[in-house]
Design an enzyme around this catalytic site. Structure first.
Site, PDB file in Angstrom:
ATOM      1  N   GLY A  15      -3.380  11.708  66.121  1.00 36.35           N
ATOM      2  CA  GLY A  15      -4.086  12.590  67.062  1.00 36.35           C
ATOM      3  C   GLY A  15      -3.261  12.637  68.340  1.00 36.35           C
ATOM      4  O   GLY A  15      -2.051  12.379  68.311  1.00 36.35           O
ATOM      5  N   ARG A  16      -3.908  12.937  69.443  1.00 31.46           N
ATOM      6  CA  ARG A  16      -3.168  13.058  70.713  1.00 31.46           C
ATOM      7  C   ARG A  16      -2.343  11.813  71.029  1.00 31.46           C
ATOM      8  O   ARG A  16      -1.146  11.886  71.307  1.00 31.46           O
ATOM      9  CB  ARG A  16      -4.141  13.324  71.864  1.00 31.46           C
ATOM     10  CG  ARG A  16      -4.648  14.731  71.950  1.00 31.46           C
ATOM     11  CD  ARG A  16      -5.693  14.842  73.052  1.00 31.46           C
ATOM     12  NE  ARG A  16      -6.901  14.138  72.669  1.00 31.46           N
ATOM     13  CZ  ARG A  16      -7.936  14.712  72.069  1.00 31.46           C
ATOM     14  NH1 ARG A  16      -7.923  15.991  71.835  1.00 31.46           N
ATOM     15  NH2 ARG A  16      -8.983  14.009  71.730  1.00 31.46           N
ATOM     16  N   ILE A  17      -2.997  10.641  71.002  1.00 34.95           N
ATOM     17  CA  ILE A  17      -2.319   9.419  71.449  1.00 34.95           C
ATOM     18  C   ILE A  17      -1.268   8.974  70.435  1.00 34.95           C
ATOM     19  O   ILE A  17      -0.137   8.650  70.799  1.00 34.95           O
ATOM     20  CB  ILE A  17      -3.345   8.295  71.727  1.00 34.95           C
ATOM     21  CG1 ILE A  17      -4.297   8.734  72.858  1.00 34.95           C
ATOM     22  CG2 ILE A  17      -2.638   6.999  72.096  1.00 34.95           C
ATOM     23  CD1 ILE A  17      -5.509   7.823  73.036  1.00 34.95           C
ATOM     24  N   SER A  36      -6.259   0.919  69.870  1.00 37.28           N
ATOM     25  CA  SER A  36      -7.334   1.857  69.511  1.00 37.28           C
ATOM     26  C   SER A  36      -8.697   1.213  69.733  1.00 37.28           C
ATOM     27  O   SER A  36      -9.219   1.246  70.859  1.00 37.28           O
ATOM     28  CB  SER A  36      -7.148   2.355  68.074  1.00 37.28           C
ATOM     29  OG  SER A  36      -7.239   1.306  67.128  1.00 37.28           O
ATOM     30  N   ARG A  37      -9.246   0.608  68.682  1.00 35.51           N
ATOM     31  CA  ARG A  37     -10.493  -0.138  68.822  1.00 35.51           C
ATOM     32  C   ARG A  37     -10.360  -1.437  68.027  1.00 35.51           C
ATOM     33  O   ARG A  37      -9.803  -1.436  66.920  1.00 35.51           O
ATOM     34  CB  ARG A  37     -11.686   0.671  68.293  1.00 35.51           C
ATOM     35  CG  ARG A  37     -12.185   1.756  69.243  1.00 35.51           C
ATOM     36  CD  ARG A  37     -12.816   1.192  70.504  1.00 35.51           C
ATOM     37  NE  ARG A  37     -13.301   2.218  71.421  1.00 35.51           N
ATOM     38  CZ  ARG A  37     -12.603   2.728  72.437  1.00 35.51           C
ATOM     39  NH1 ARG A  37     -11.362   2.328  72.662  1.00 35.51           N
ATOM     40  NH2 ARG A  37     -13.138   3.647  73.227  1.00 35.51           N
ATOM     41  N   GLU A  44     -15.329  -7.530  71.709  1.00 41.87           N
ATOM     42  CA  GLU A  44     -15.082  -7.556  73.160  1.00 41.87           C
ATOM     43  C   GLU A  44     -16.337  -7.860  73.946  1.00 41.87           C
ATOM     44  O   GLU A  44     -17.395  -7.341  73.597  1.00 41.87           O
ATOM     45  CB  GLU A  44     -14.544  -6.181  73.597  1.00 41.87           C
ATOM     46  CG  GLU A  44     -13.068  -6.057  73.363  1.00 41.87           C
ATOM     47  CD  GLU A  44     -12.545  -4.674  73.676  1.00 41.87           C
ATOM     48  OE1 GLU A  44     -13.037  -4.012  74.609  1.00 41.87           O
ATOM     49  OE2 GLU A  44     -11.630  -4.255  72.967  1.00 41.87           O
ATOM     50  N   HIS A  73      -7.977  -4.741  77.349  1.00 40.79           N
ATOM     51  CA  HIS A  73      -8.397  -3.350  77.128  1.00 40.79           C
ATOM     52  C   HIS A  73      -8.072  -2.487  78.356  1.00 40.79           C
ATOM     53  O   HIS A  73      -8.956  -1.898  78.970  1.00 40.79           O
ATOM     54  CB  HIS A  73      -9.897  -3.262  76.788  1.00 40.79           C
ATOM     55  CG  HIS A  73     -10.260  -1.973  76.093  1.00 40.79           C
ATOM     56  ND1 HIS A  73     -11.323  -1.844  75.213  1.00 40.79           N
ATOM     57  CD2 HIS A  73      -9.694  -0.743  76.142  1.00 40.79           C
ATOM     58  CE1 HIS A  73     -11.385  -0.600  74.764  1.00 40.79           C
ATOM     59  NE2 HIS A  73     -10.413   0.095  75.314  1.00 40.79           N
TER      60      HIS A  73
HETATM   61  C1  GLV Z   1     -10.464   3.551  76.040  1.00 37.54           C
HETATM   62  O1  GLV Z   1     -10.462   2.704  75.192  1.00 37.54           O
HETATM   63  C2  GLV Z   1     -10.975   4.861  75.845  1.00 37.54           C
HETATM   64  O2  GLV Z   1     -11.512   5.152  74.778  1.00 37.54           O
HETATM   65  O3  GLV Z   1     -10.890   5.658  76.793  1.00 37.54           O
HETATM   66  C1  GLV Z   2      -7.000  10.586  71.336  1.00 40.80           C
HETATM   67  O1  GLV Z   2      -7.113  11.285  72.311  1.00 40.80           O
HETATM   68  C2  GLV Z   2      -6.867  11.066  69.990  1.00 40.80           C
HETATM   69  O2  GLV Z   2      -7.438  12.126  69.724  1.00 40.80           O
HETATM   70  O3  GLV Z   2      -6.191  10.425  69.192  1.00 40.80           O
END
Ligand code: GLV
Ligand code: GLV
Length: 323
Positions: free
Chosen positions: A153-155, A234-235, A264, A282
């Protein structure tokens, strides 16, 4: 209208909200309990929340006036979006403005882990540096190696593109083909298994959804190279953290760089004592610019939503089709 903000965020966002609405901010520098959120939400039209707030159905239905939920984060796995939609409440997030900050942090973690930066810094500060040593602090190479990107995705895509300077072979897994990455850096879409087996660096960029929960566990660690480095910005629950601690301890992989944790703010104790893991609190989106833009974007979404208009970053636009 009245808005409750669950934690102090950068001032430019609060100023935007104050121009048009009454806002109330959690006065404590800590996460509120669900009970406290429900209590503070009474009589409010808008809720500006963080990724650390569990916004479930109970919270959402607790205030019938509620018209808008703006989340100060890109990930929104903490919000029961279905319940919000059922209640006719739009929900927004803050995509885009943290893409570079977060993907930069993934690279910072990658280098820190590959070159043992944190371990070496501790060593140096402890006065253990007794002169150049041919055997000291051997890490793994980055340039020319194979990068495995999970989720483009974006990141994930921004992270992958930044590999260009290091002349890397890029493998990726994603639901859809990423034509841009294939064109710009000859990235190759592969199966998850191939990515795990062939990558020198694996970086996770997926949202937390049922299909990504514990995506990486003992079985996956065993498929990775012994020299592999795993990065997670990510998570936390995307990795089985117990299995990760075992993999690091038994040196099934070279190391890991983590910005997020399964429970967390708790962290699996063993990780705290291992040198081959780099731990961040985080904070991947925590640059002055990114956090400020997240605040103004969350505020802009809130303002549009309270006008009854579709917020620019609405996650559940179905809300507007229903009416
Ligand atoms: C950070 O973890 C976000 O989702 O912005
Ligand atoms: C984050 O912005 C994503 O869409 O991966």
């Amino acid at each position: 209208m009245k808005i409750f903000v669950t934690r102090k965020i950068p001032k430019p966002g609060l100023d935007l909200l104050r121009k048009e609405h009454d806002i109330e901010i959690n006065p404590f520098n800590r996460v509120l309990t669900k009970k406290e959120i429900i209590k503070n939400l009474k009589g409010k039209d808008g809720l500006l929340c963080l990724l650390t707030d569990q916004i479930d159905e109970e919270v959402i239905v607790s205030e019938p006036r509620l018209k808008m939920i703006a989340c100060y984060a890109v990930g929104y796995d903490n919000i029961d979006v279905k319940a919000a939609t059922k209640q006719g409440v739009p929900v927004s997030n803050t995509p885009g403005v943290l893409t570079d900050a977060t993907s930069d942090m993934a690279w910072a973690l990658l280098f820190s882990t590959a070159r043992r930066i944190v371990e070496a810094d501790k060593f140096t500060r402890a006065g253990k540096f007794n002169g150049w040593d041919p055997m000291l602090m051997h890490g793994v190479d980055v340039t020319g190696k194979t990068l495995g990107v999970v989720g483009t995705g974006r990141i994930g895509a921004a992270f992958a593109l930044k590999s260009k300077g290091f002349d890397m072979k890029v493998l990726y897994v994603n639901l859809d083909k990423n034509v841009d990455l294939e064109k710009k850096i000859y990235a190759k879409k592969v199966t998850f298994e191939v990515l795990l087996k062939e990558s020198d660096f694996i970086s996770l960029h997926v949202p937390l959804i049922p299909s990504t929960y514990h995506l990486i566990g003992e079985k996956e660690f065993k498929m990775m190279k012994k020299t592999a480095v795993l990065i997670n910005s990510s998570r936390g629950p995307v990795i089985d953290e117990k299995a990760l601690a075992k993999a690091l301890k038994k040196k099934w992989i070279f190391g890991a760089g983590l910005d997020v944790y399964e429970h967390e703010p708790k962290i699996t104790k063993e990780l705290l004592y291992l040198d081959n893991v780099v731990l961040q609190p985080h904070s991947a989106s925590a640059t002055i610019k990114s956090r400020t833009q997240m605040a103004t974007l969350a505020a802009e979404n809130m303002i549009e939503g309270l006008k009854g208009l579709i917020p620019p970053n609405c996650i559940n636009p179905e809300v507007f089709k229903q009416s």
